[in-house]
Write a protein that holds these residues in place. Structure first.
Motif, mmCIF file in Angstrom:
data_model
loop_
_atom_site.group_PDB
_atom_site.id
_atom_site.type_symbol
_atom_site.label_atom_id
_atom_site.label_comp_id
_atom_site.label_asym_id
_atom_site.label_seq_id
_atom_site.Cartn_x
_atom_site.Cartn_y
_atom_site.Cartn_z
ATOM 1 N N LEU A 148 0.880 -1.343 0.199
ATOM 2 C CA LEU A 148 -0.201 0.605 0.152
ATOM 3 C C LEU A 148 1.039 1.590 -0.022
ATOM 4 O O LEU A 148 2.489 1.383 0.361
ATOM 5 N N VAL A 149 0.326 2.538 -0.360
ATOM 6 C CA VAL A 149 0.976 3.859 -0.274
ATOM 7 C C VAL A 149 -0.252 3.833 0.210
ATOM 8 O O VAL A 149 -1.154 5.113 0.005
ATOM 9 N N VAL A 150 -0.425 4.672 1.879
ATOM 10 C CA VAL A 150 -0.990 5.276 2.468
ATOM 11 C C VAL A 150 -0.463 6.973 2.494
ATOM 12 O O VAL A 150 0.760 6.971 3.094
ATOM 13 N N TYR A 151 -1.041 7.337 2.424
ATOM 14 C CA TYR A 151 -0.728 9.720 2.286
ATOM 15 C C TYR A 151 -0.975 9.880 4.090
ATOM 16 O O TYR A 151 -2.207 9.454 4.379
ATOM 17 N N THR A 152 0.115 10.097 4.806
ATOM 18 C CA THR A 152 -0.461 10.842 5.766
ATOM 19 C C THR A 152 -1.538 12.327 5.801
ATOM 20 O O THR A 152 -1.583 12.360 5.054
ATOM 21 N N SER A 153 -1.777 12.671 7.069
ATOM 22 C CA SER A 153 -2.658 13.950 6.424
ATOM 23 C C SER A 153 -1.781 15.212 6.026
ATOM 24 O O SER A 153 -3.208 16.328 6.001
ATOM 25 N N GLY A 154 -0.626 15.575 6.629
ATOM 26 C CA GLY A 154 -0.391 16.580 5.674
ATOM 27 C C GLY A 154 -0.352 17.514 7.049
ATOM 28 O O GLY A 154 -0.468 19.149 6.248
ATOM 29 N N THR A 155 -0.495 17.056 7.770
ATOM 30 C CA THR A 155 -0.881 18.489 8.855
ATOM 31 C C THR A 155 0.645 19.487 8.437
ATOM 32 O O THR A 155 0.410 21.052 9.284
ATOM 33 N N THR A 156 1.634 19.275 8.214
ATOM 34 C CA THR A 156 2.920 19.632 8.405
ATOM 35 C C THR A 156 3.467 20.631 6.799
ATOM 36 O O THR A 156 4.467 20.325 6.568
ATOM 37 N N GLY A 157 2.804 20.493 5.810
ATOM 38 C CA GLY A 157 2.681 20.374 4.053
ATOM 39 C C GLY A 157 1.841 19.184 3.424
ATOM 40 O O GLY A 157 1.411 19.061 3.948
ATOM 41 N N PRO A 158 2.565 19.113 2.171
ATOM 42 C CA PRO A 158 1.557 17.858 1.397
ATOM 43 C C PRO A 158 1.672 17.027 2.336
ATOM 44 O O PRO A 158 2.466 16.354 2.783
ATOM 45 N N PRO A 159 0.461 16.553 1.772
ATOM 46 C CA PRO A 159 0.518 14.903 2.586
ATOM 47 C C PRO A 159 1.846 13.970 2.035
ATOM 48 O O PRO A 159 1.831 13.744 0.691
ATOM 49 N N LYS A 160 2.669 12.699 2.530
ATOM 50 C CA LYS A 160 3.494 12.373 2.522
ATOM 51 C C LYS A 160 2.949 10.286 1.997
ATOM 52 O O LYS A 160 2.268 10.724 2.991
ATOM 53 N N GLY A 161 3.893 9.767 0.780
ATOM 54 C CA GLY A 161 2.868 8.816 1.149
ATOM 55 C C GLY A 161 3.496 7.765 1.482
ATOM 56 O O GLY A 161 5.087 7.687 1.345
ATOM 57 N N ALA A 162 3.466 6.902 1.881
ATOM 58 C CA ALA A 162 4.413 5.935 3.135
ATOM 59 C C ALA A 162 4.063 4.107 2.662
ATOM 60 O O ALA A 162 2.498 3.960 2.234
ATOM 61 N N VAL A 163 5.209 4.272 2.117
ATOM 62 C CA VAL A 163 4.929 2.649 1.227
ATOM 63 C C VAL A 163 5.072 1.378 2.301
ATOM 64 O O VAL A 163 6.273 1.438 3.000
ATOM 65 N N ILE A 164 3.929 1.180 2.235
ATOM 66 C CA ILE A 164 3.634 0.293 3.011
ATOM 67 C C ILE A 164 4.235 -1.438 2.647
ATOM 68 O O ILE A 164 3.610 -2.198 1.436
ATOM 69 N N PRO A 165 5.247 -2.173 3.587
ATOM 70 C CA PRO A 165 5.600 -3.573 2.101
ATOM 71 C C PRO A 165 4.264 -4.340 2.726
ATOM 72 O O PRO A 165 3.987 -4.322 3.812
ATOM 73 N N ARG A 166 4.753 -5.877 2.417
ATOM 74 C CA ARG A 166 3.134 -6.495 2.417
ATOM 75 C C ARG A 166 4.111 -7.577 4.441
ATOM 76 O O ARG A 166 3.330 -7.901 4.123
ATOM 77 N N ARG A 167 4.818 -7.276 4.339
ATOM 78 C CA ARG A 167 5.543 -8.151 5.415
ATOM 79 C C ARG A 167 4.926 -7.009 6.227
ATOM 80 O O ARG A 167 4.893 -7.721 8.133
ATOM 81 N N ALA A 168 5.084 -5.724 7.041
ATOM 82 C CA ALA A 168 4.147 -5.063 7.643
ATOM 83 C C ALA A 168 2.151 -5.526 7.955
ATOM 84 O O ALA A 168 2.776 -5.212 8.869
ATOM 85 N N LEU A 169 2.427 -5.456 6.658
ATOM 86 C CA LEU A 169 0.661 -6.159 6.626
ATOM 87 C C LEU A 169 0.600 -7.357 7.308
ATOM 88 O O LEU A 169 -0.235 -7.543 8.726
ATOM 89 N N ALA A 170 1.263 -8.130 7.286
ATOM 90 C CA ALA A 170 1.772 -9.873 7.805
ATOM 91 C C ALA A 170 1.437 -9.704 9.511
ATOM 92 O O ALA A 170 1.466 -10.010 10.399
ATOM 93 N N ALA A 171 3.254 -9.006 10.213
ATOM 94 C CA ALA A 171 3.174 -8.878 10.926
ATOM 95 C C ALA A 171 2.369 -7.841 11.770
ATOM 96 O O ALA A 171 2.364 -8.768 12.791
#
Length: 495
Positions: A148-171
């Motif tokens: 997934l690439v989930v975008y942060t809320s952008g409270t301190t600037g334009p939203p940033k895309g956090a790249v979440i790997p498959r292992r993070a979902l499983a873990a």
């Protein structure tokens, strides 16, 4: 077979990793949105067919409406080994344009008939058919590949895309299964949006990984919660705003009280649940709401365990596989957990994101030299490992008179006053104290708000004199985002 979703076994020759006969798994309801539902067999067919069509794409955007098609779209992308970018349907044109330009998806997946805004007009569109019949493709993605690439809320600037790997979902989902004793027999109820970690990863992908079921309410309502929990559901996920509404409704709704009393697990997250609401729900139902703590970049870090003490005001202990430490402003680790010393939470483990998309500078700044992620959240830790968050480093840590004070504990104290409906606490510059404590109050009775002196004395008696608010502002409502989090920057900007 998908390593993320063992229940999506395809074909009679395969057997679910959960020890359940494959025919039984395929016949189980996996997803229900309102009156529409899909069994595991139906989900395997629809998501498998979609996966075959999008396989080889770089990234795909998902128009994340609270519908069956959103769950099929994300599941299909994961089966295809393609990273999904969930889009908030309530985002403005400027934010959507930024996300699309930054993530550069090959196409957008949407429910048939969904009206997409102008900012998405140049994207190729593929409508998701939840009735399509296909097969689950052979898995080609590895654990480190983006999920997934989930975008942060952008409270301190334009939203940033956090790249979440498959292992993070499983873990994360497996750690929560351990902490919450979560199995395929559980039926989860929630009414959360599907463009962020709480609603999508925990609320949809979590049940699918376990081989259980999710019932999405479409729109949260206490009557719907009561209906589903009294109708066989076992778990409820919500945010503090939802549990506040539940607490308000309980005295006049015996069916709701019965429903919550019969639930196996009530979980709140995304922001701190006020202690006052904890106590009201426990008194009416005999059940305690448990809290967990996570972020877009880290998924879940801690939780109160199902077999542990549901201690109001805490987010429990680190999940299996997650390392957590508190650090002082100079970067040194808080020596020993004493329940008093405030430090910034830093975490390390397989649950972490890999990078901010196209932002190597922000990625580097987010991590210490030895690989710990700087959360920006401030907390204290009890001697038994329980973590109590006191606020964000940027907005909730108040340095007043030589003390480091967390806004969260003052907010909880204010909410215990019968004249206070909502409360937020910030700091502002003070020539003598460094910063003075400012309270923003929504009174229970706007015609007779509690006096500032009364509120200051109330806090001083419960906590300590140096934690009392020096300034009180009265509001009709607190500014909140889609997840119910108070937007303190908006308060300060309007001061």
């Amino acid at each position: 077979m998908s390593s993320l979703f063992p229940a999506l076994a395809d074909g009679p020759g395969e057997r679910s990793e959960m020890g359940v006969p494959p025919d039984e798994v395929r016949g189980r309801v996996a997803l229900r949105f309102g009156e529409r539902s899909l069994t595991y067999g139906g989900l395997a067919g629809a998501a498998g067919a979609l996966a075959t069509r999008i396989r080889g794409a770089g990234r795909v955007a998902v128009w994340a409406t609270p519908e069956l098609e959103t769950a099929v779209a994300v599941t299909g992308a994961l089966l295809a080994g393609v990273a999904a970018v969930p889009l908030n349907p309530k985002s403005g044109e400027k934010e959507l344009a930024h996300i699309v330009h930054d993530s550069a998806p090959d196409l957008i997946l949407a429910a048939p008939g969904a009206e997409l805004p102008e900012a998405l007009a140049e994207l190729a569109r593929l409508d998701v058919d939840a009735s399509e019949a296909g097969t689950v493709p052979e898995e080609v993605a590895s654990a480190g590949d983006p999920a997934l690439v989930v975008y942060t809320s952008g409270t301190t600037g334009p939203p940033k895309g956090a790249v979440i790997p498959r292992r993070a979902l499983a873990a994360t989902l497996d750690a929560l299964a351990d902490a919450w004793q979560w199995t395929g027999d559980d039926v989860l109820v929630h009414g959360l949006p599907l463009f962020h970690v709480h609603g999508l990863v925990l609320g949809v992908l979590g049940p699918l990984r376990r081989g259980g079921s999710v019932r999405h309410l479409g729109r949260f309502g206490t009557e719907a919660v009561a209906r589903e929990l009294n109708g066989g559901a076992t778990m409820l996920f919500g945010v503090p705003t939802m549990y506040h509404r539940i607490a308000e409704a309980l005295p006049d709704d015996p069916e709701l009280a019965k429903a919550l009393a019969g639930a196996r697990l009530l979980v709140s997250g995304s922001a701190a649940l006020p202690v006052h609401d904890h106590e009201r729900i426990a008194a009416a139902t005999g059940r305690r709401v448990i809290e967990r703590y996570g972020m877009t970049e880290t998924l879940m870090n801690t939780s109160v365990r199902a077999d542990g003490e549901a201690r109001a005001g805490t987010v429990g202990v680190p999940l299996p596989g997650v390392e957590l430490r508190l650090v002082e402003e100079d970067g040194t680790e808080v020596a020993a957990p004493d329940g008093e010393t405030v430090g910034e939470i830093q975490v390390r483990g397989p649950n972490l994101f890999t990078e901010y998309l196209n932002r190597p500078d922000a990625t580097a700044a987010a991590f210490t030299a030895d690989g710990w992620f700087r959360t920006g959240d401030m907390a204290v830790r009890e001697s038994d490992g329980y973590v109590r968050i006191v606020g964000r480093k940027a907005t909730d840590l108040i340095k007043s008179g030589g003390y480091k004070i967390g806004a969260g504990e003052i907010e909880n104290a204010l909410l215990e006053h019968p004249g206070v409906r909502e409360a937020a606490v910030t700091g502002e510059p003070d020539a003598d104290l460094g910063e003075r404590i400012v309270a923003w109050i929504v009174p229970a009775d706007p015609q007779a708000p509690p006096a500032a002196e009364e509120l200051a004395g109330h806090v001083a008696r419960r906590l300590a004199p140096h934690k009392r608010p020096r300034v009180v502002h009265y509001l009709d409502a607190l500014p909140r985002n889609d997840m119910g989090k108070i937007m303190k920057r908006a308060l300060v900007a309007d001061a």
